[in-house]
Design a protein around this motif. Structure first.
Motif, PDB file in Angstrom:
ATOM      1  N   LEU A 141       0.828  -1.199   0.000  1.00  0.00           N
ATOM      2  CA  LEU A 141       0.000   0.000   0.000  1.00  0.00           C
ATOM      3  C   LEU A 141       0.866   1.253   0.000  1.00  0.00           C
ATOM      4  O   LEU A 141       1.922   1.288   0.614  1.00  0.00           O
ATOM      5  N   ARG A 142       0.397   2.264  -0.709  1.00  0.00           N
ATOM      6  CA  ARG A 142       1.115   3.542  -0.830  1.00  0.00           C
ATOM      7  C   ARG A 142       2.522   3.324  -1.390  1.00  0.00           C
ATOM      8  O   ARG A 142       3.462   4.026  -1.032  1.00  0.00           O
ATOM      9  N   GLU A 143       2.652   2.352  -2.252  1.00  0.00           N
ATOM     10  CA  GLU A 143       3.873   2.087  -2.996  1.00  0.00           C
ATOM     11  C   GLU A 143       3.489   1.786  -4.436  1.00  0.00           C
ATOM     12  O   GLU A 143       2.302   1.661  -4.769  1.00  0.00           O
ATOM     13  N   GLN A 144       4.504   1.616  -5.283  1.00  0.00           N
ATOM     14  CA  GLN A 144       4.231   1.367  -6.699  1.00  0.00           C
ATOM     15  C   GLN A 144       3.962  -0.120  -6.948  1.00  0.00           C
ATOM     16  O   GLN A 144       4.509  -0.728  -7.861  1.00  0.00           O
ATOM     17  N   GLN A 178      -4.766  18.500  -4.086  1.00  0.00           N
ATOM     18  CA  GLN A 178      -3.597  17.942  -3.397  1.00  0.00           C
ATOM     19  C   GLN A 178      -3.187  16.600  -3.999  1.00  0.00           C
ATOM     20  O   GLN A 178      -4.020  15.832  -4.462  1.00  0.00           O
ATOM     21  N   VAL A 179      -1.893  16.325  -3.946  1.00  0.00           N
ATOM     22  CA  VAL A 179      -1.332  15.048  -4.402  1.00  0.00           C
ATOM     23  C   VAL A 179      -0.907  14.246  -3.177  1.00  0.00           C
ATOM     24  O   VAL A 179      -0.063  14.682  -2.391  1.00  0.00           O
ATOM     25  N   GLU A 180      -1.508  13.050  -2.986  1.00  0.00           N
ATOM     26  CA  GLU A 180      -1.277  12.194  -1.813  1.00  0.00           C
ATOM     27  C   GLU A 180      -1.508  13.001  -0.536  1.00  0.00           C
ATOM     28  O   GLU A 180      -2.248  13.982  -0.569  1.00  0.00           O
ATOM     29  N   ASN A 181      -0.907  12.573   0.601  1.00  0.00           N
ATOM     30  CA  ASN A 181      -1.206  13.271   1.857  1.00  0.00           C
ATOM     31  C   ASN A 181      -0.154  12.924   2.904  1.00  0.00           C
ATOM     32  O   ASN A 181      -0.029  11.759   3.291  1.00  0.00           O
ATOM     33  N   GLU A 182       0.577  13.928   3.353  1.00  0.00           N
ATOM     34  CA  GLU A 182       1.560  13.762   4.426  1.00  0.00           C
ATOM     35  C   GLU A 182       2.410  12.498   4.252  1.00  0.00           C
ATOM     36  O   GLU A 182       2.589  11.719   5.184  1.00  0.00           O
ATOM     37  N   TYR A 183       2.950  12.327   3.053  1.00  0.00           N
ATOM     38  CA  TYR A 183       3.672  11.079   2.772  1.00  0.00           C
ATOM     39  C   TYR A 183       4.964  10.958   3.581  1.00  0.00           C
ATOM     40  O   TYR A 183       5.450   9.862   3.834  1.00  0.00           O
ATOM     41  N   PRO A 191       9.431   8.579  -6.636  1.00  0.00           N
ATOM     42  CA  PRO A 191       8.795   8.006  -7.832  1.00  0.00           C
ATOM     43  C   PRO A 191       7.315   7.688  -7.615  1.00  0.00           C
ATOM     44  O   PRO A 191       6.498   7.868  -8.522  1.00  0.00           O
ATOM     45  N   TYR A 192       6.961   7.219  -6.409  1.00  0.00           N
ATOM     46  CA  TYR A 192       5.554   6.949  -6.112  1.00  0.00           C
ATOM     47  C   TYR A 192       4.749   8.241  -6.137  1.00  0.00           C
ATOM     48  O   TYR A 192       3.668   8.311  -6.754  1.00  0.00           O
ATOM     49  N   ILE A 193       5.261   9.281  -5.471  1.00  0.00           N
ATOM     50  CA  ILE A 193       4.557  10.559  -5.448  1.00  0.00           C
ATOM     51  C   ILE A 193       4.407  11.111  -6.868  1.00  0.00           C
ATOM     52  O   ILE A 193       3.357  11.642  -7.244  1.00  0.00           O
ATOM     53  N   ALA A 194       5.440  10.956  -7.667  1.00  0.00           N
ATOM     54  CA  ALA A 194       5.380  11.440  -9.049  1.00  0.00           C
ATOM     55  C   ALA A 194       4.308  10.704  -9.845  1.00  0.00           C
ATOM     56  O   ALA A 194       3.593  11.309 -10.662  1.00  0.00           O
ATOM     57  N   ILE A 196       1.575   9.297  -8.570  1.00  0.00           N
ATOM     58  CA  ILE A 196       0.275   9.775  -8.097  1.00  0.00           C
ATOM     59  C   ILE A 196      -0.043  11.137  -8.725  1.00  0.00           C
ATOM     60  O   ILE A 196      -1.173  11.393  -9.168  1.00  0.00           O
ATOM     61  N   ARG A 197       0.965  12.016  -8.793  1.00  0.00           N
ATOM     62  CA  ARG A 197       0.771  13.314  -9.461  1.00  0.00           C
ATOM     63  C   ARG A 197       0.281  13.117 -10.891  1.00  0.00           C
ATOM     64  O   ARG A 197      -0.671  13.770 -11.340  1.00  0.00           O
TER      65      ARG A 197
END
Length: 624
Positions: A141-144, A178-183, A191-194, A196-197
């Motif tokens: 979860l919350r990973e690629q 917003q993109v994701e939350n308090e990661y 790379p994961y945040i990118a 999700i963006r």
């Protein structure tokens, strides 16, 4: 009338109607040290409120309360598990119609900031992630993780269908996403945040600025160059310290506290949380004097109705049903002393020529005389058809997301006492032998063993496990429910795993709760049971069900899941919105997991949120 003239008239009416039905398009941009609304500097004064925590009938009232407070924007999360309770089955209707909520905000002159996750935290079940993701035992979860990311993309596209036409660039009122939350509190994975963006953009959110939020201690870990960076902190924080590093890195961006915590949330078995109004106003004033934008989390907390309350991590600390948060607008939508102090402050920061609107009238509150719930359906006498499983498995393996689950097997004969070890029960278990309760085991206390007496061959072992909220923070989002590993009997130094289980799913659905064989009983045994009763009203209004006669469980009123209660406190009442009541007869069903002291309740005019009925040390929240 000649046809050409008629056609021209129709065309003019059509054009006029179309132009009137569309709001004039505006612009919202990131400028030099300021946000720009239609090219002019704009300080975002956002009120965070959550549409699932407010009855739809009260949405507009709460929005008007925020506007009368002095806010110009509504900030909200999108709760994935609320909209996709089963894989591939999306629901954006009724209470879940987030587009209607945003349009109500626009009709009332408020902009909107959307925080679509996929993870939201928010003291919400599993941080907003759907429970069915855990059916895949090796999921990341919350990973690629390919499966996880595919599900995120599918859901985000559905959110896009609902909201992208409401971006300010298209005549709507959404100004930021917003993109994701308090990661940063979860990990480091740019790379994961990118990705999700990119998913957010592909869903259609391209007409407004995108941003990411974190704490000042970790925001750099996952910060992307093409996103706006914002900082979250609470009352009493040193504003200079919070923004110091951000200003060093990006001296020309507008500053924003994307979560300025007005209060805090309550845990079962812990004290009721409050925060100083003086500190809140002091921090807001300092930001306003420096043109720093903010979102007040929460301006109105509301209620985590039904099973939606989450739990904290690293200690398993389930949160109360009330999400009052000590916010300026209290749980039932009424003003507080904190509200007036914030309103007085914000009245000094209005655009020239504007004044604050009048505060909307509160929804009336009523008392309901004590009434009995004397129709009883003993849980063990009203079980559904069992599922057969050789080995112990979690609730998710039996395609169940929430509620309780009963594991049943038979035991071999023993002339001596033995130790039953459950590894481990999430979250509150009762152990029965041939129908007699032997023990209650709480995950909060780390309990997992029971002494079994000598027994004959074929004795029936029942383990009834109630799931509370899944953890919503950090690595705790991997929170399988039911019995998660194994059940063993330990005797003479040897451990034997128990097998051949009958498993009974006990969901939280009202349809399941009402479909029971209720029998009139004045003094029922203290067994897990459903209790049913009615009361009659000649006028409706908000009320607070007094649960001090009850032990632990769930309440439904007229089919609405009102929420969990637990005698340990600090919350001892449950908020019942007046819009869910009716003149005439109203029905209440209570599933009490351990039996009531007296099967009756009443409606109070004030909540009880600060009555801790156990010694704090007895429920010290352990680390998982």
């Amino acid at each position: 009338m000649k046809k050409p003239l008629l056609y021209l008239l129709i065309l003019l009416v059509t054009v006029f109607s179309t132009s009137c039905s569309q709001s004039p398009k505006e612009t919202f941009e990131i400028g030099n040290k300021a946000f720009l609304l239609n090219g002019k500097p704009f300080v975002v004064k956002a009120a965070e409120i959550h549409y699932p925590r407010i009855p739809k009938e009260y949405w507009e009232h709460r929005i008007k309360m925020c506007k009368a407070l002095g806010m110009n924007t509504i900030c909200l999360y999108v709760f994935w598990n609320f909209h996709e309770p089963e894989e591939g089955k999306y629901d954006f209707t009724g209470q879940k119609d987030i587009a209607a909520f945003c349009r109500l905000a626009q009709e009332n002159g408020m902009y909107v900031i959307v925080r679509p996750g996929p993870y939201v935290c928010a003291e919400w079940e599993m941080g907003g992630l759907p429970w069915w993701l855990l059916k895949k035992k090796d999921i990341k979860l919350r990973e690629q993780d390919p499966y996880y990311m595919e599900q995120v993309k599918l859901f985000m596209n559905e959110v896009g269908k609902q909201l992208t036409d409401l971006q300010i660039s298209k005549g709507g009122n959404i100004i930021m996403v917003q993109v994701e939350n308090e990661y940063g509190s979860f990990g480091i994975d740019k790379p994961y945040i990118a990705e999700i963006r990119d998913i957010v953009k592909q869903a259609g959110f391209t007409g407004v600025p995108l941003f990411q939020c974190d704490w000042n201690s970790n925001f750099e870990n996952n910060a992307l160059d093409d996103l706006l960076w914002t900082i979250n902190f609470g009352t009493g924080a040193n504003i200079d310290d919070q923004f110091k590093r951000l200003q060093e890195l990006r001296p020309d961006i507008p500053l924003m506290c994307s979560e300025f915590w007005s209060g805090w949330f309550d845990h079962w078995g812990a004290k009721h949380e409050t925060r100083s109004a003086e500190d809140l106003v002091k921090g807001m004033k300092e930001m306003l004097d420096r043109n720093i934008s903010f979102s007040l989390y929460m301006t109105h907390g509301g209620t985590s109705f039904g099973h939606w309350g989450g739990a904290n991590f690293p200690n398993f600390s389930p949160t109360c049903t009330s999400y009052d948060y000590d916010a300026p607008i209290n749980e039932s939508g009424k003003v507080t002393p904190k509200y007036f102090e914030v309103r007085n402050l914000l009245s000094n920061y209005l655009p020239e020529g504007e004044s604050l609107p009048e505060i909307p009238d509160s929804v009336p509150t009523i008392a309901i005389p004590s009434f009995k719930l004397d129709e009883v359906a003993i849980l063990f006498d009203n079980l559904p058809e069992p599922k057969i499983s050789e080995n112990i498995q979690s609730m998710e393996a039996f395609d169940q997301g929430w509620g309780s689950i009963l594991y049943r097997t038979t035991l071999p004969a023993s002339k001596e006492e033995q130790t039953l070890t459950i590894t481990e029960a999430h979250d509150w278990a009762q152990v029965f032998l041939d129908g007699k309760k032997l023990a209650t085991l709480s995950r909060l206390k780390g309990e997992g063993t029971v002494i079994l007496p000598p027994m004959k061959e074929g004795a029936q072992l029942d383990i009834l496990v109630e799931a509370m909220g899944r953890m919503n923070f950090g690595k705790g989002i991997y929170d399988w429910k039911g019995i998660t590993e194994k059940v063993e009997i330990q005797s003479d130094g040897a451990a034997t795993s128990l097998k051949n289980w009958k498993v009974y799913n006990i969901p939280v659905d009202y349809a399941f709760a009402k479909n029971k064989k209720f029998v009139k009983q004045d003094n029922p045994k203290k067994d897990p049971a459903y209790y049913r009763g009615t009361f009659t009203l000649d006028k409706t209004g908000d009320t607070f069900l007094n649960m001090t006669n009850w032990s632990k469980g769930m309440v439904w009123v007229n089919g609405y899941a009102i929420g969990r209660y637990w005698e340990i406190g600090p919350q001892q009442t449950l908020y019942v919105p007046g819009c869910w009541l009716k003149k005439g007869e109203n029905e209440v069903i209570i599933l009490d997991m351990a039996g009531s002291v007296q099967p009756q309740t009443e409606g109070l005019q004030q909540p009880i949120l600060d009555n801790l009925r156990v010694h704090g040390a007895a429920y010290a929240h352990r680390k998982v």
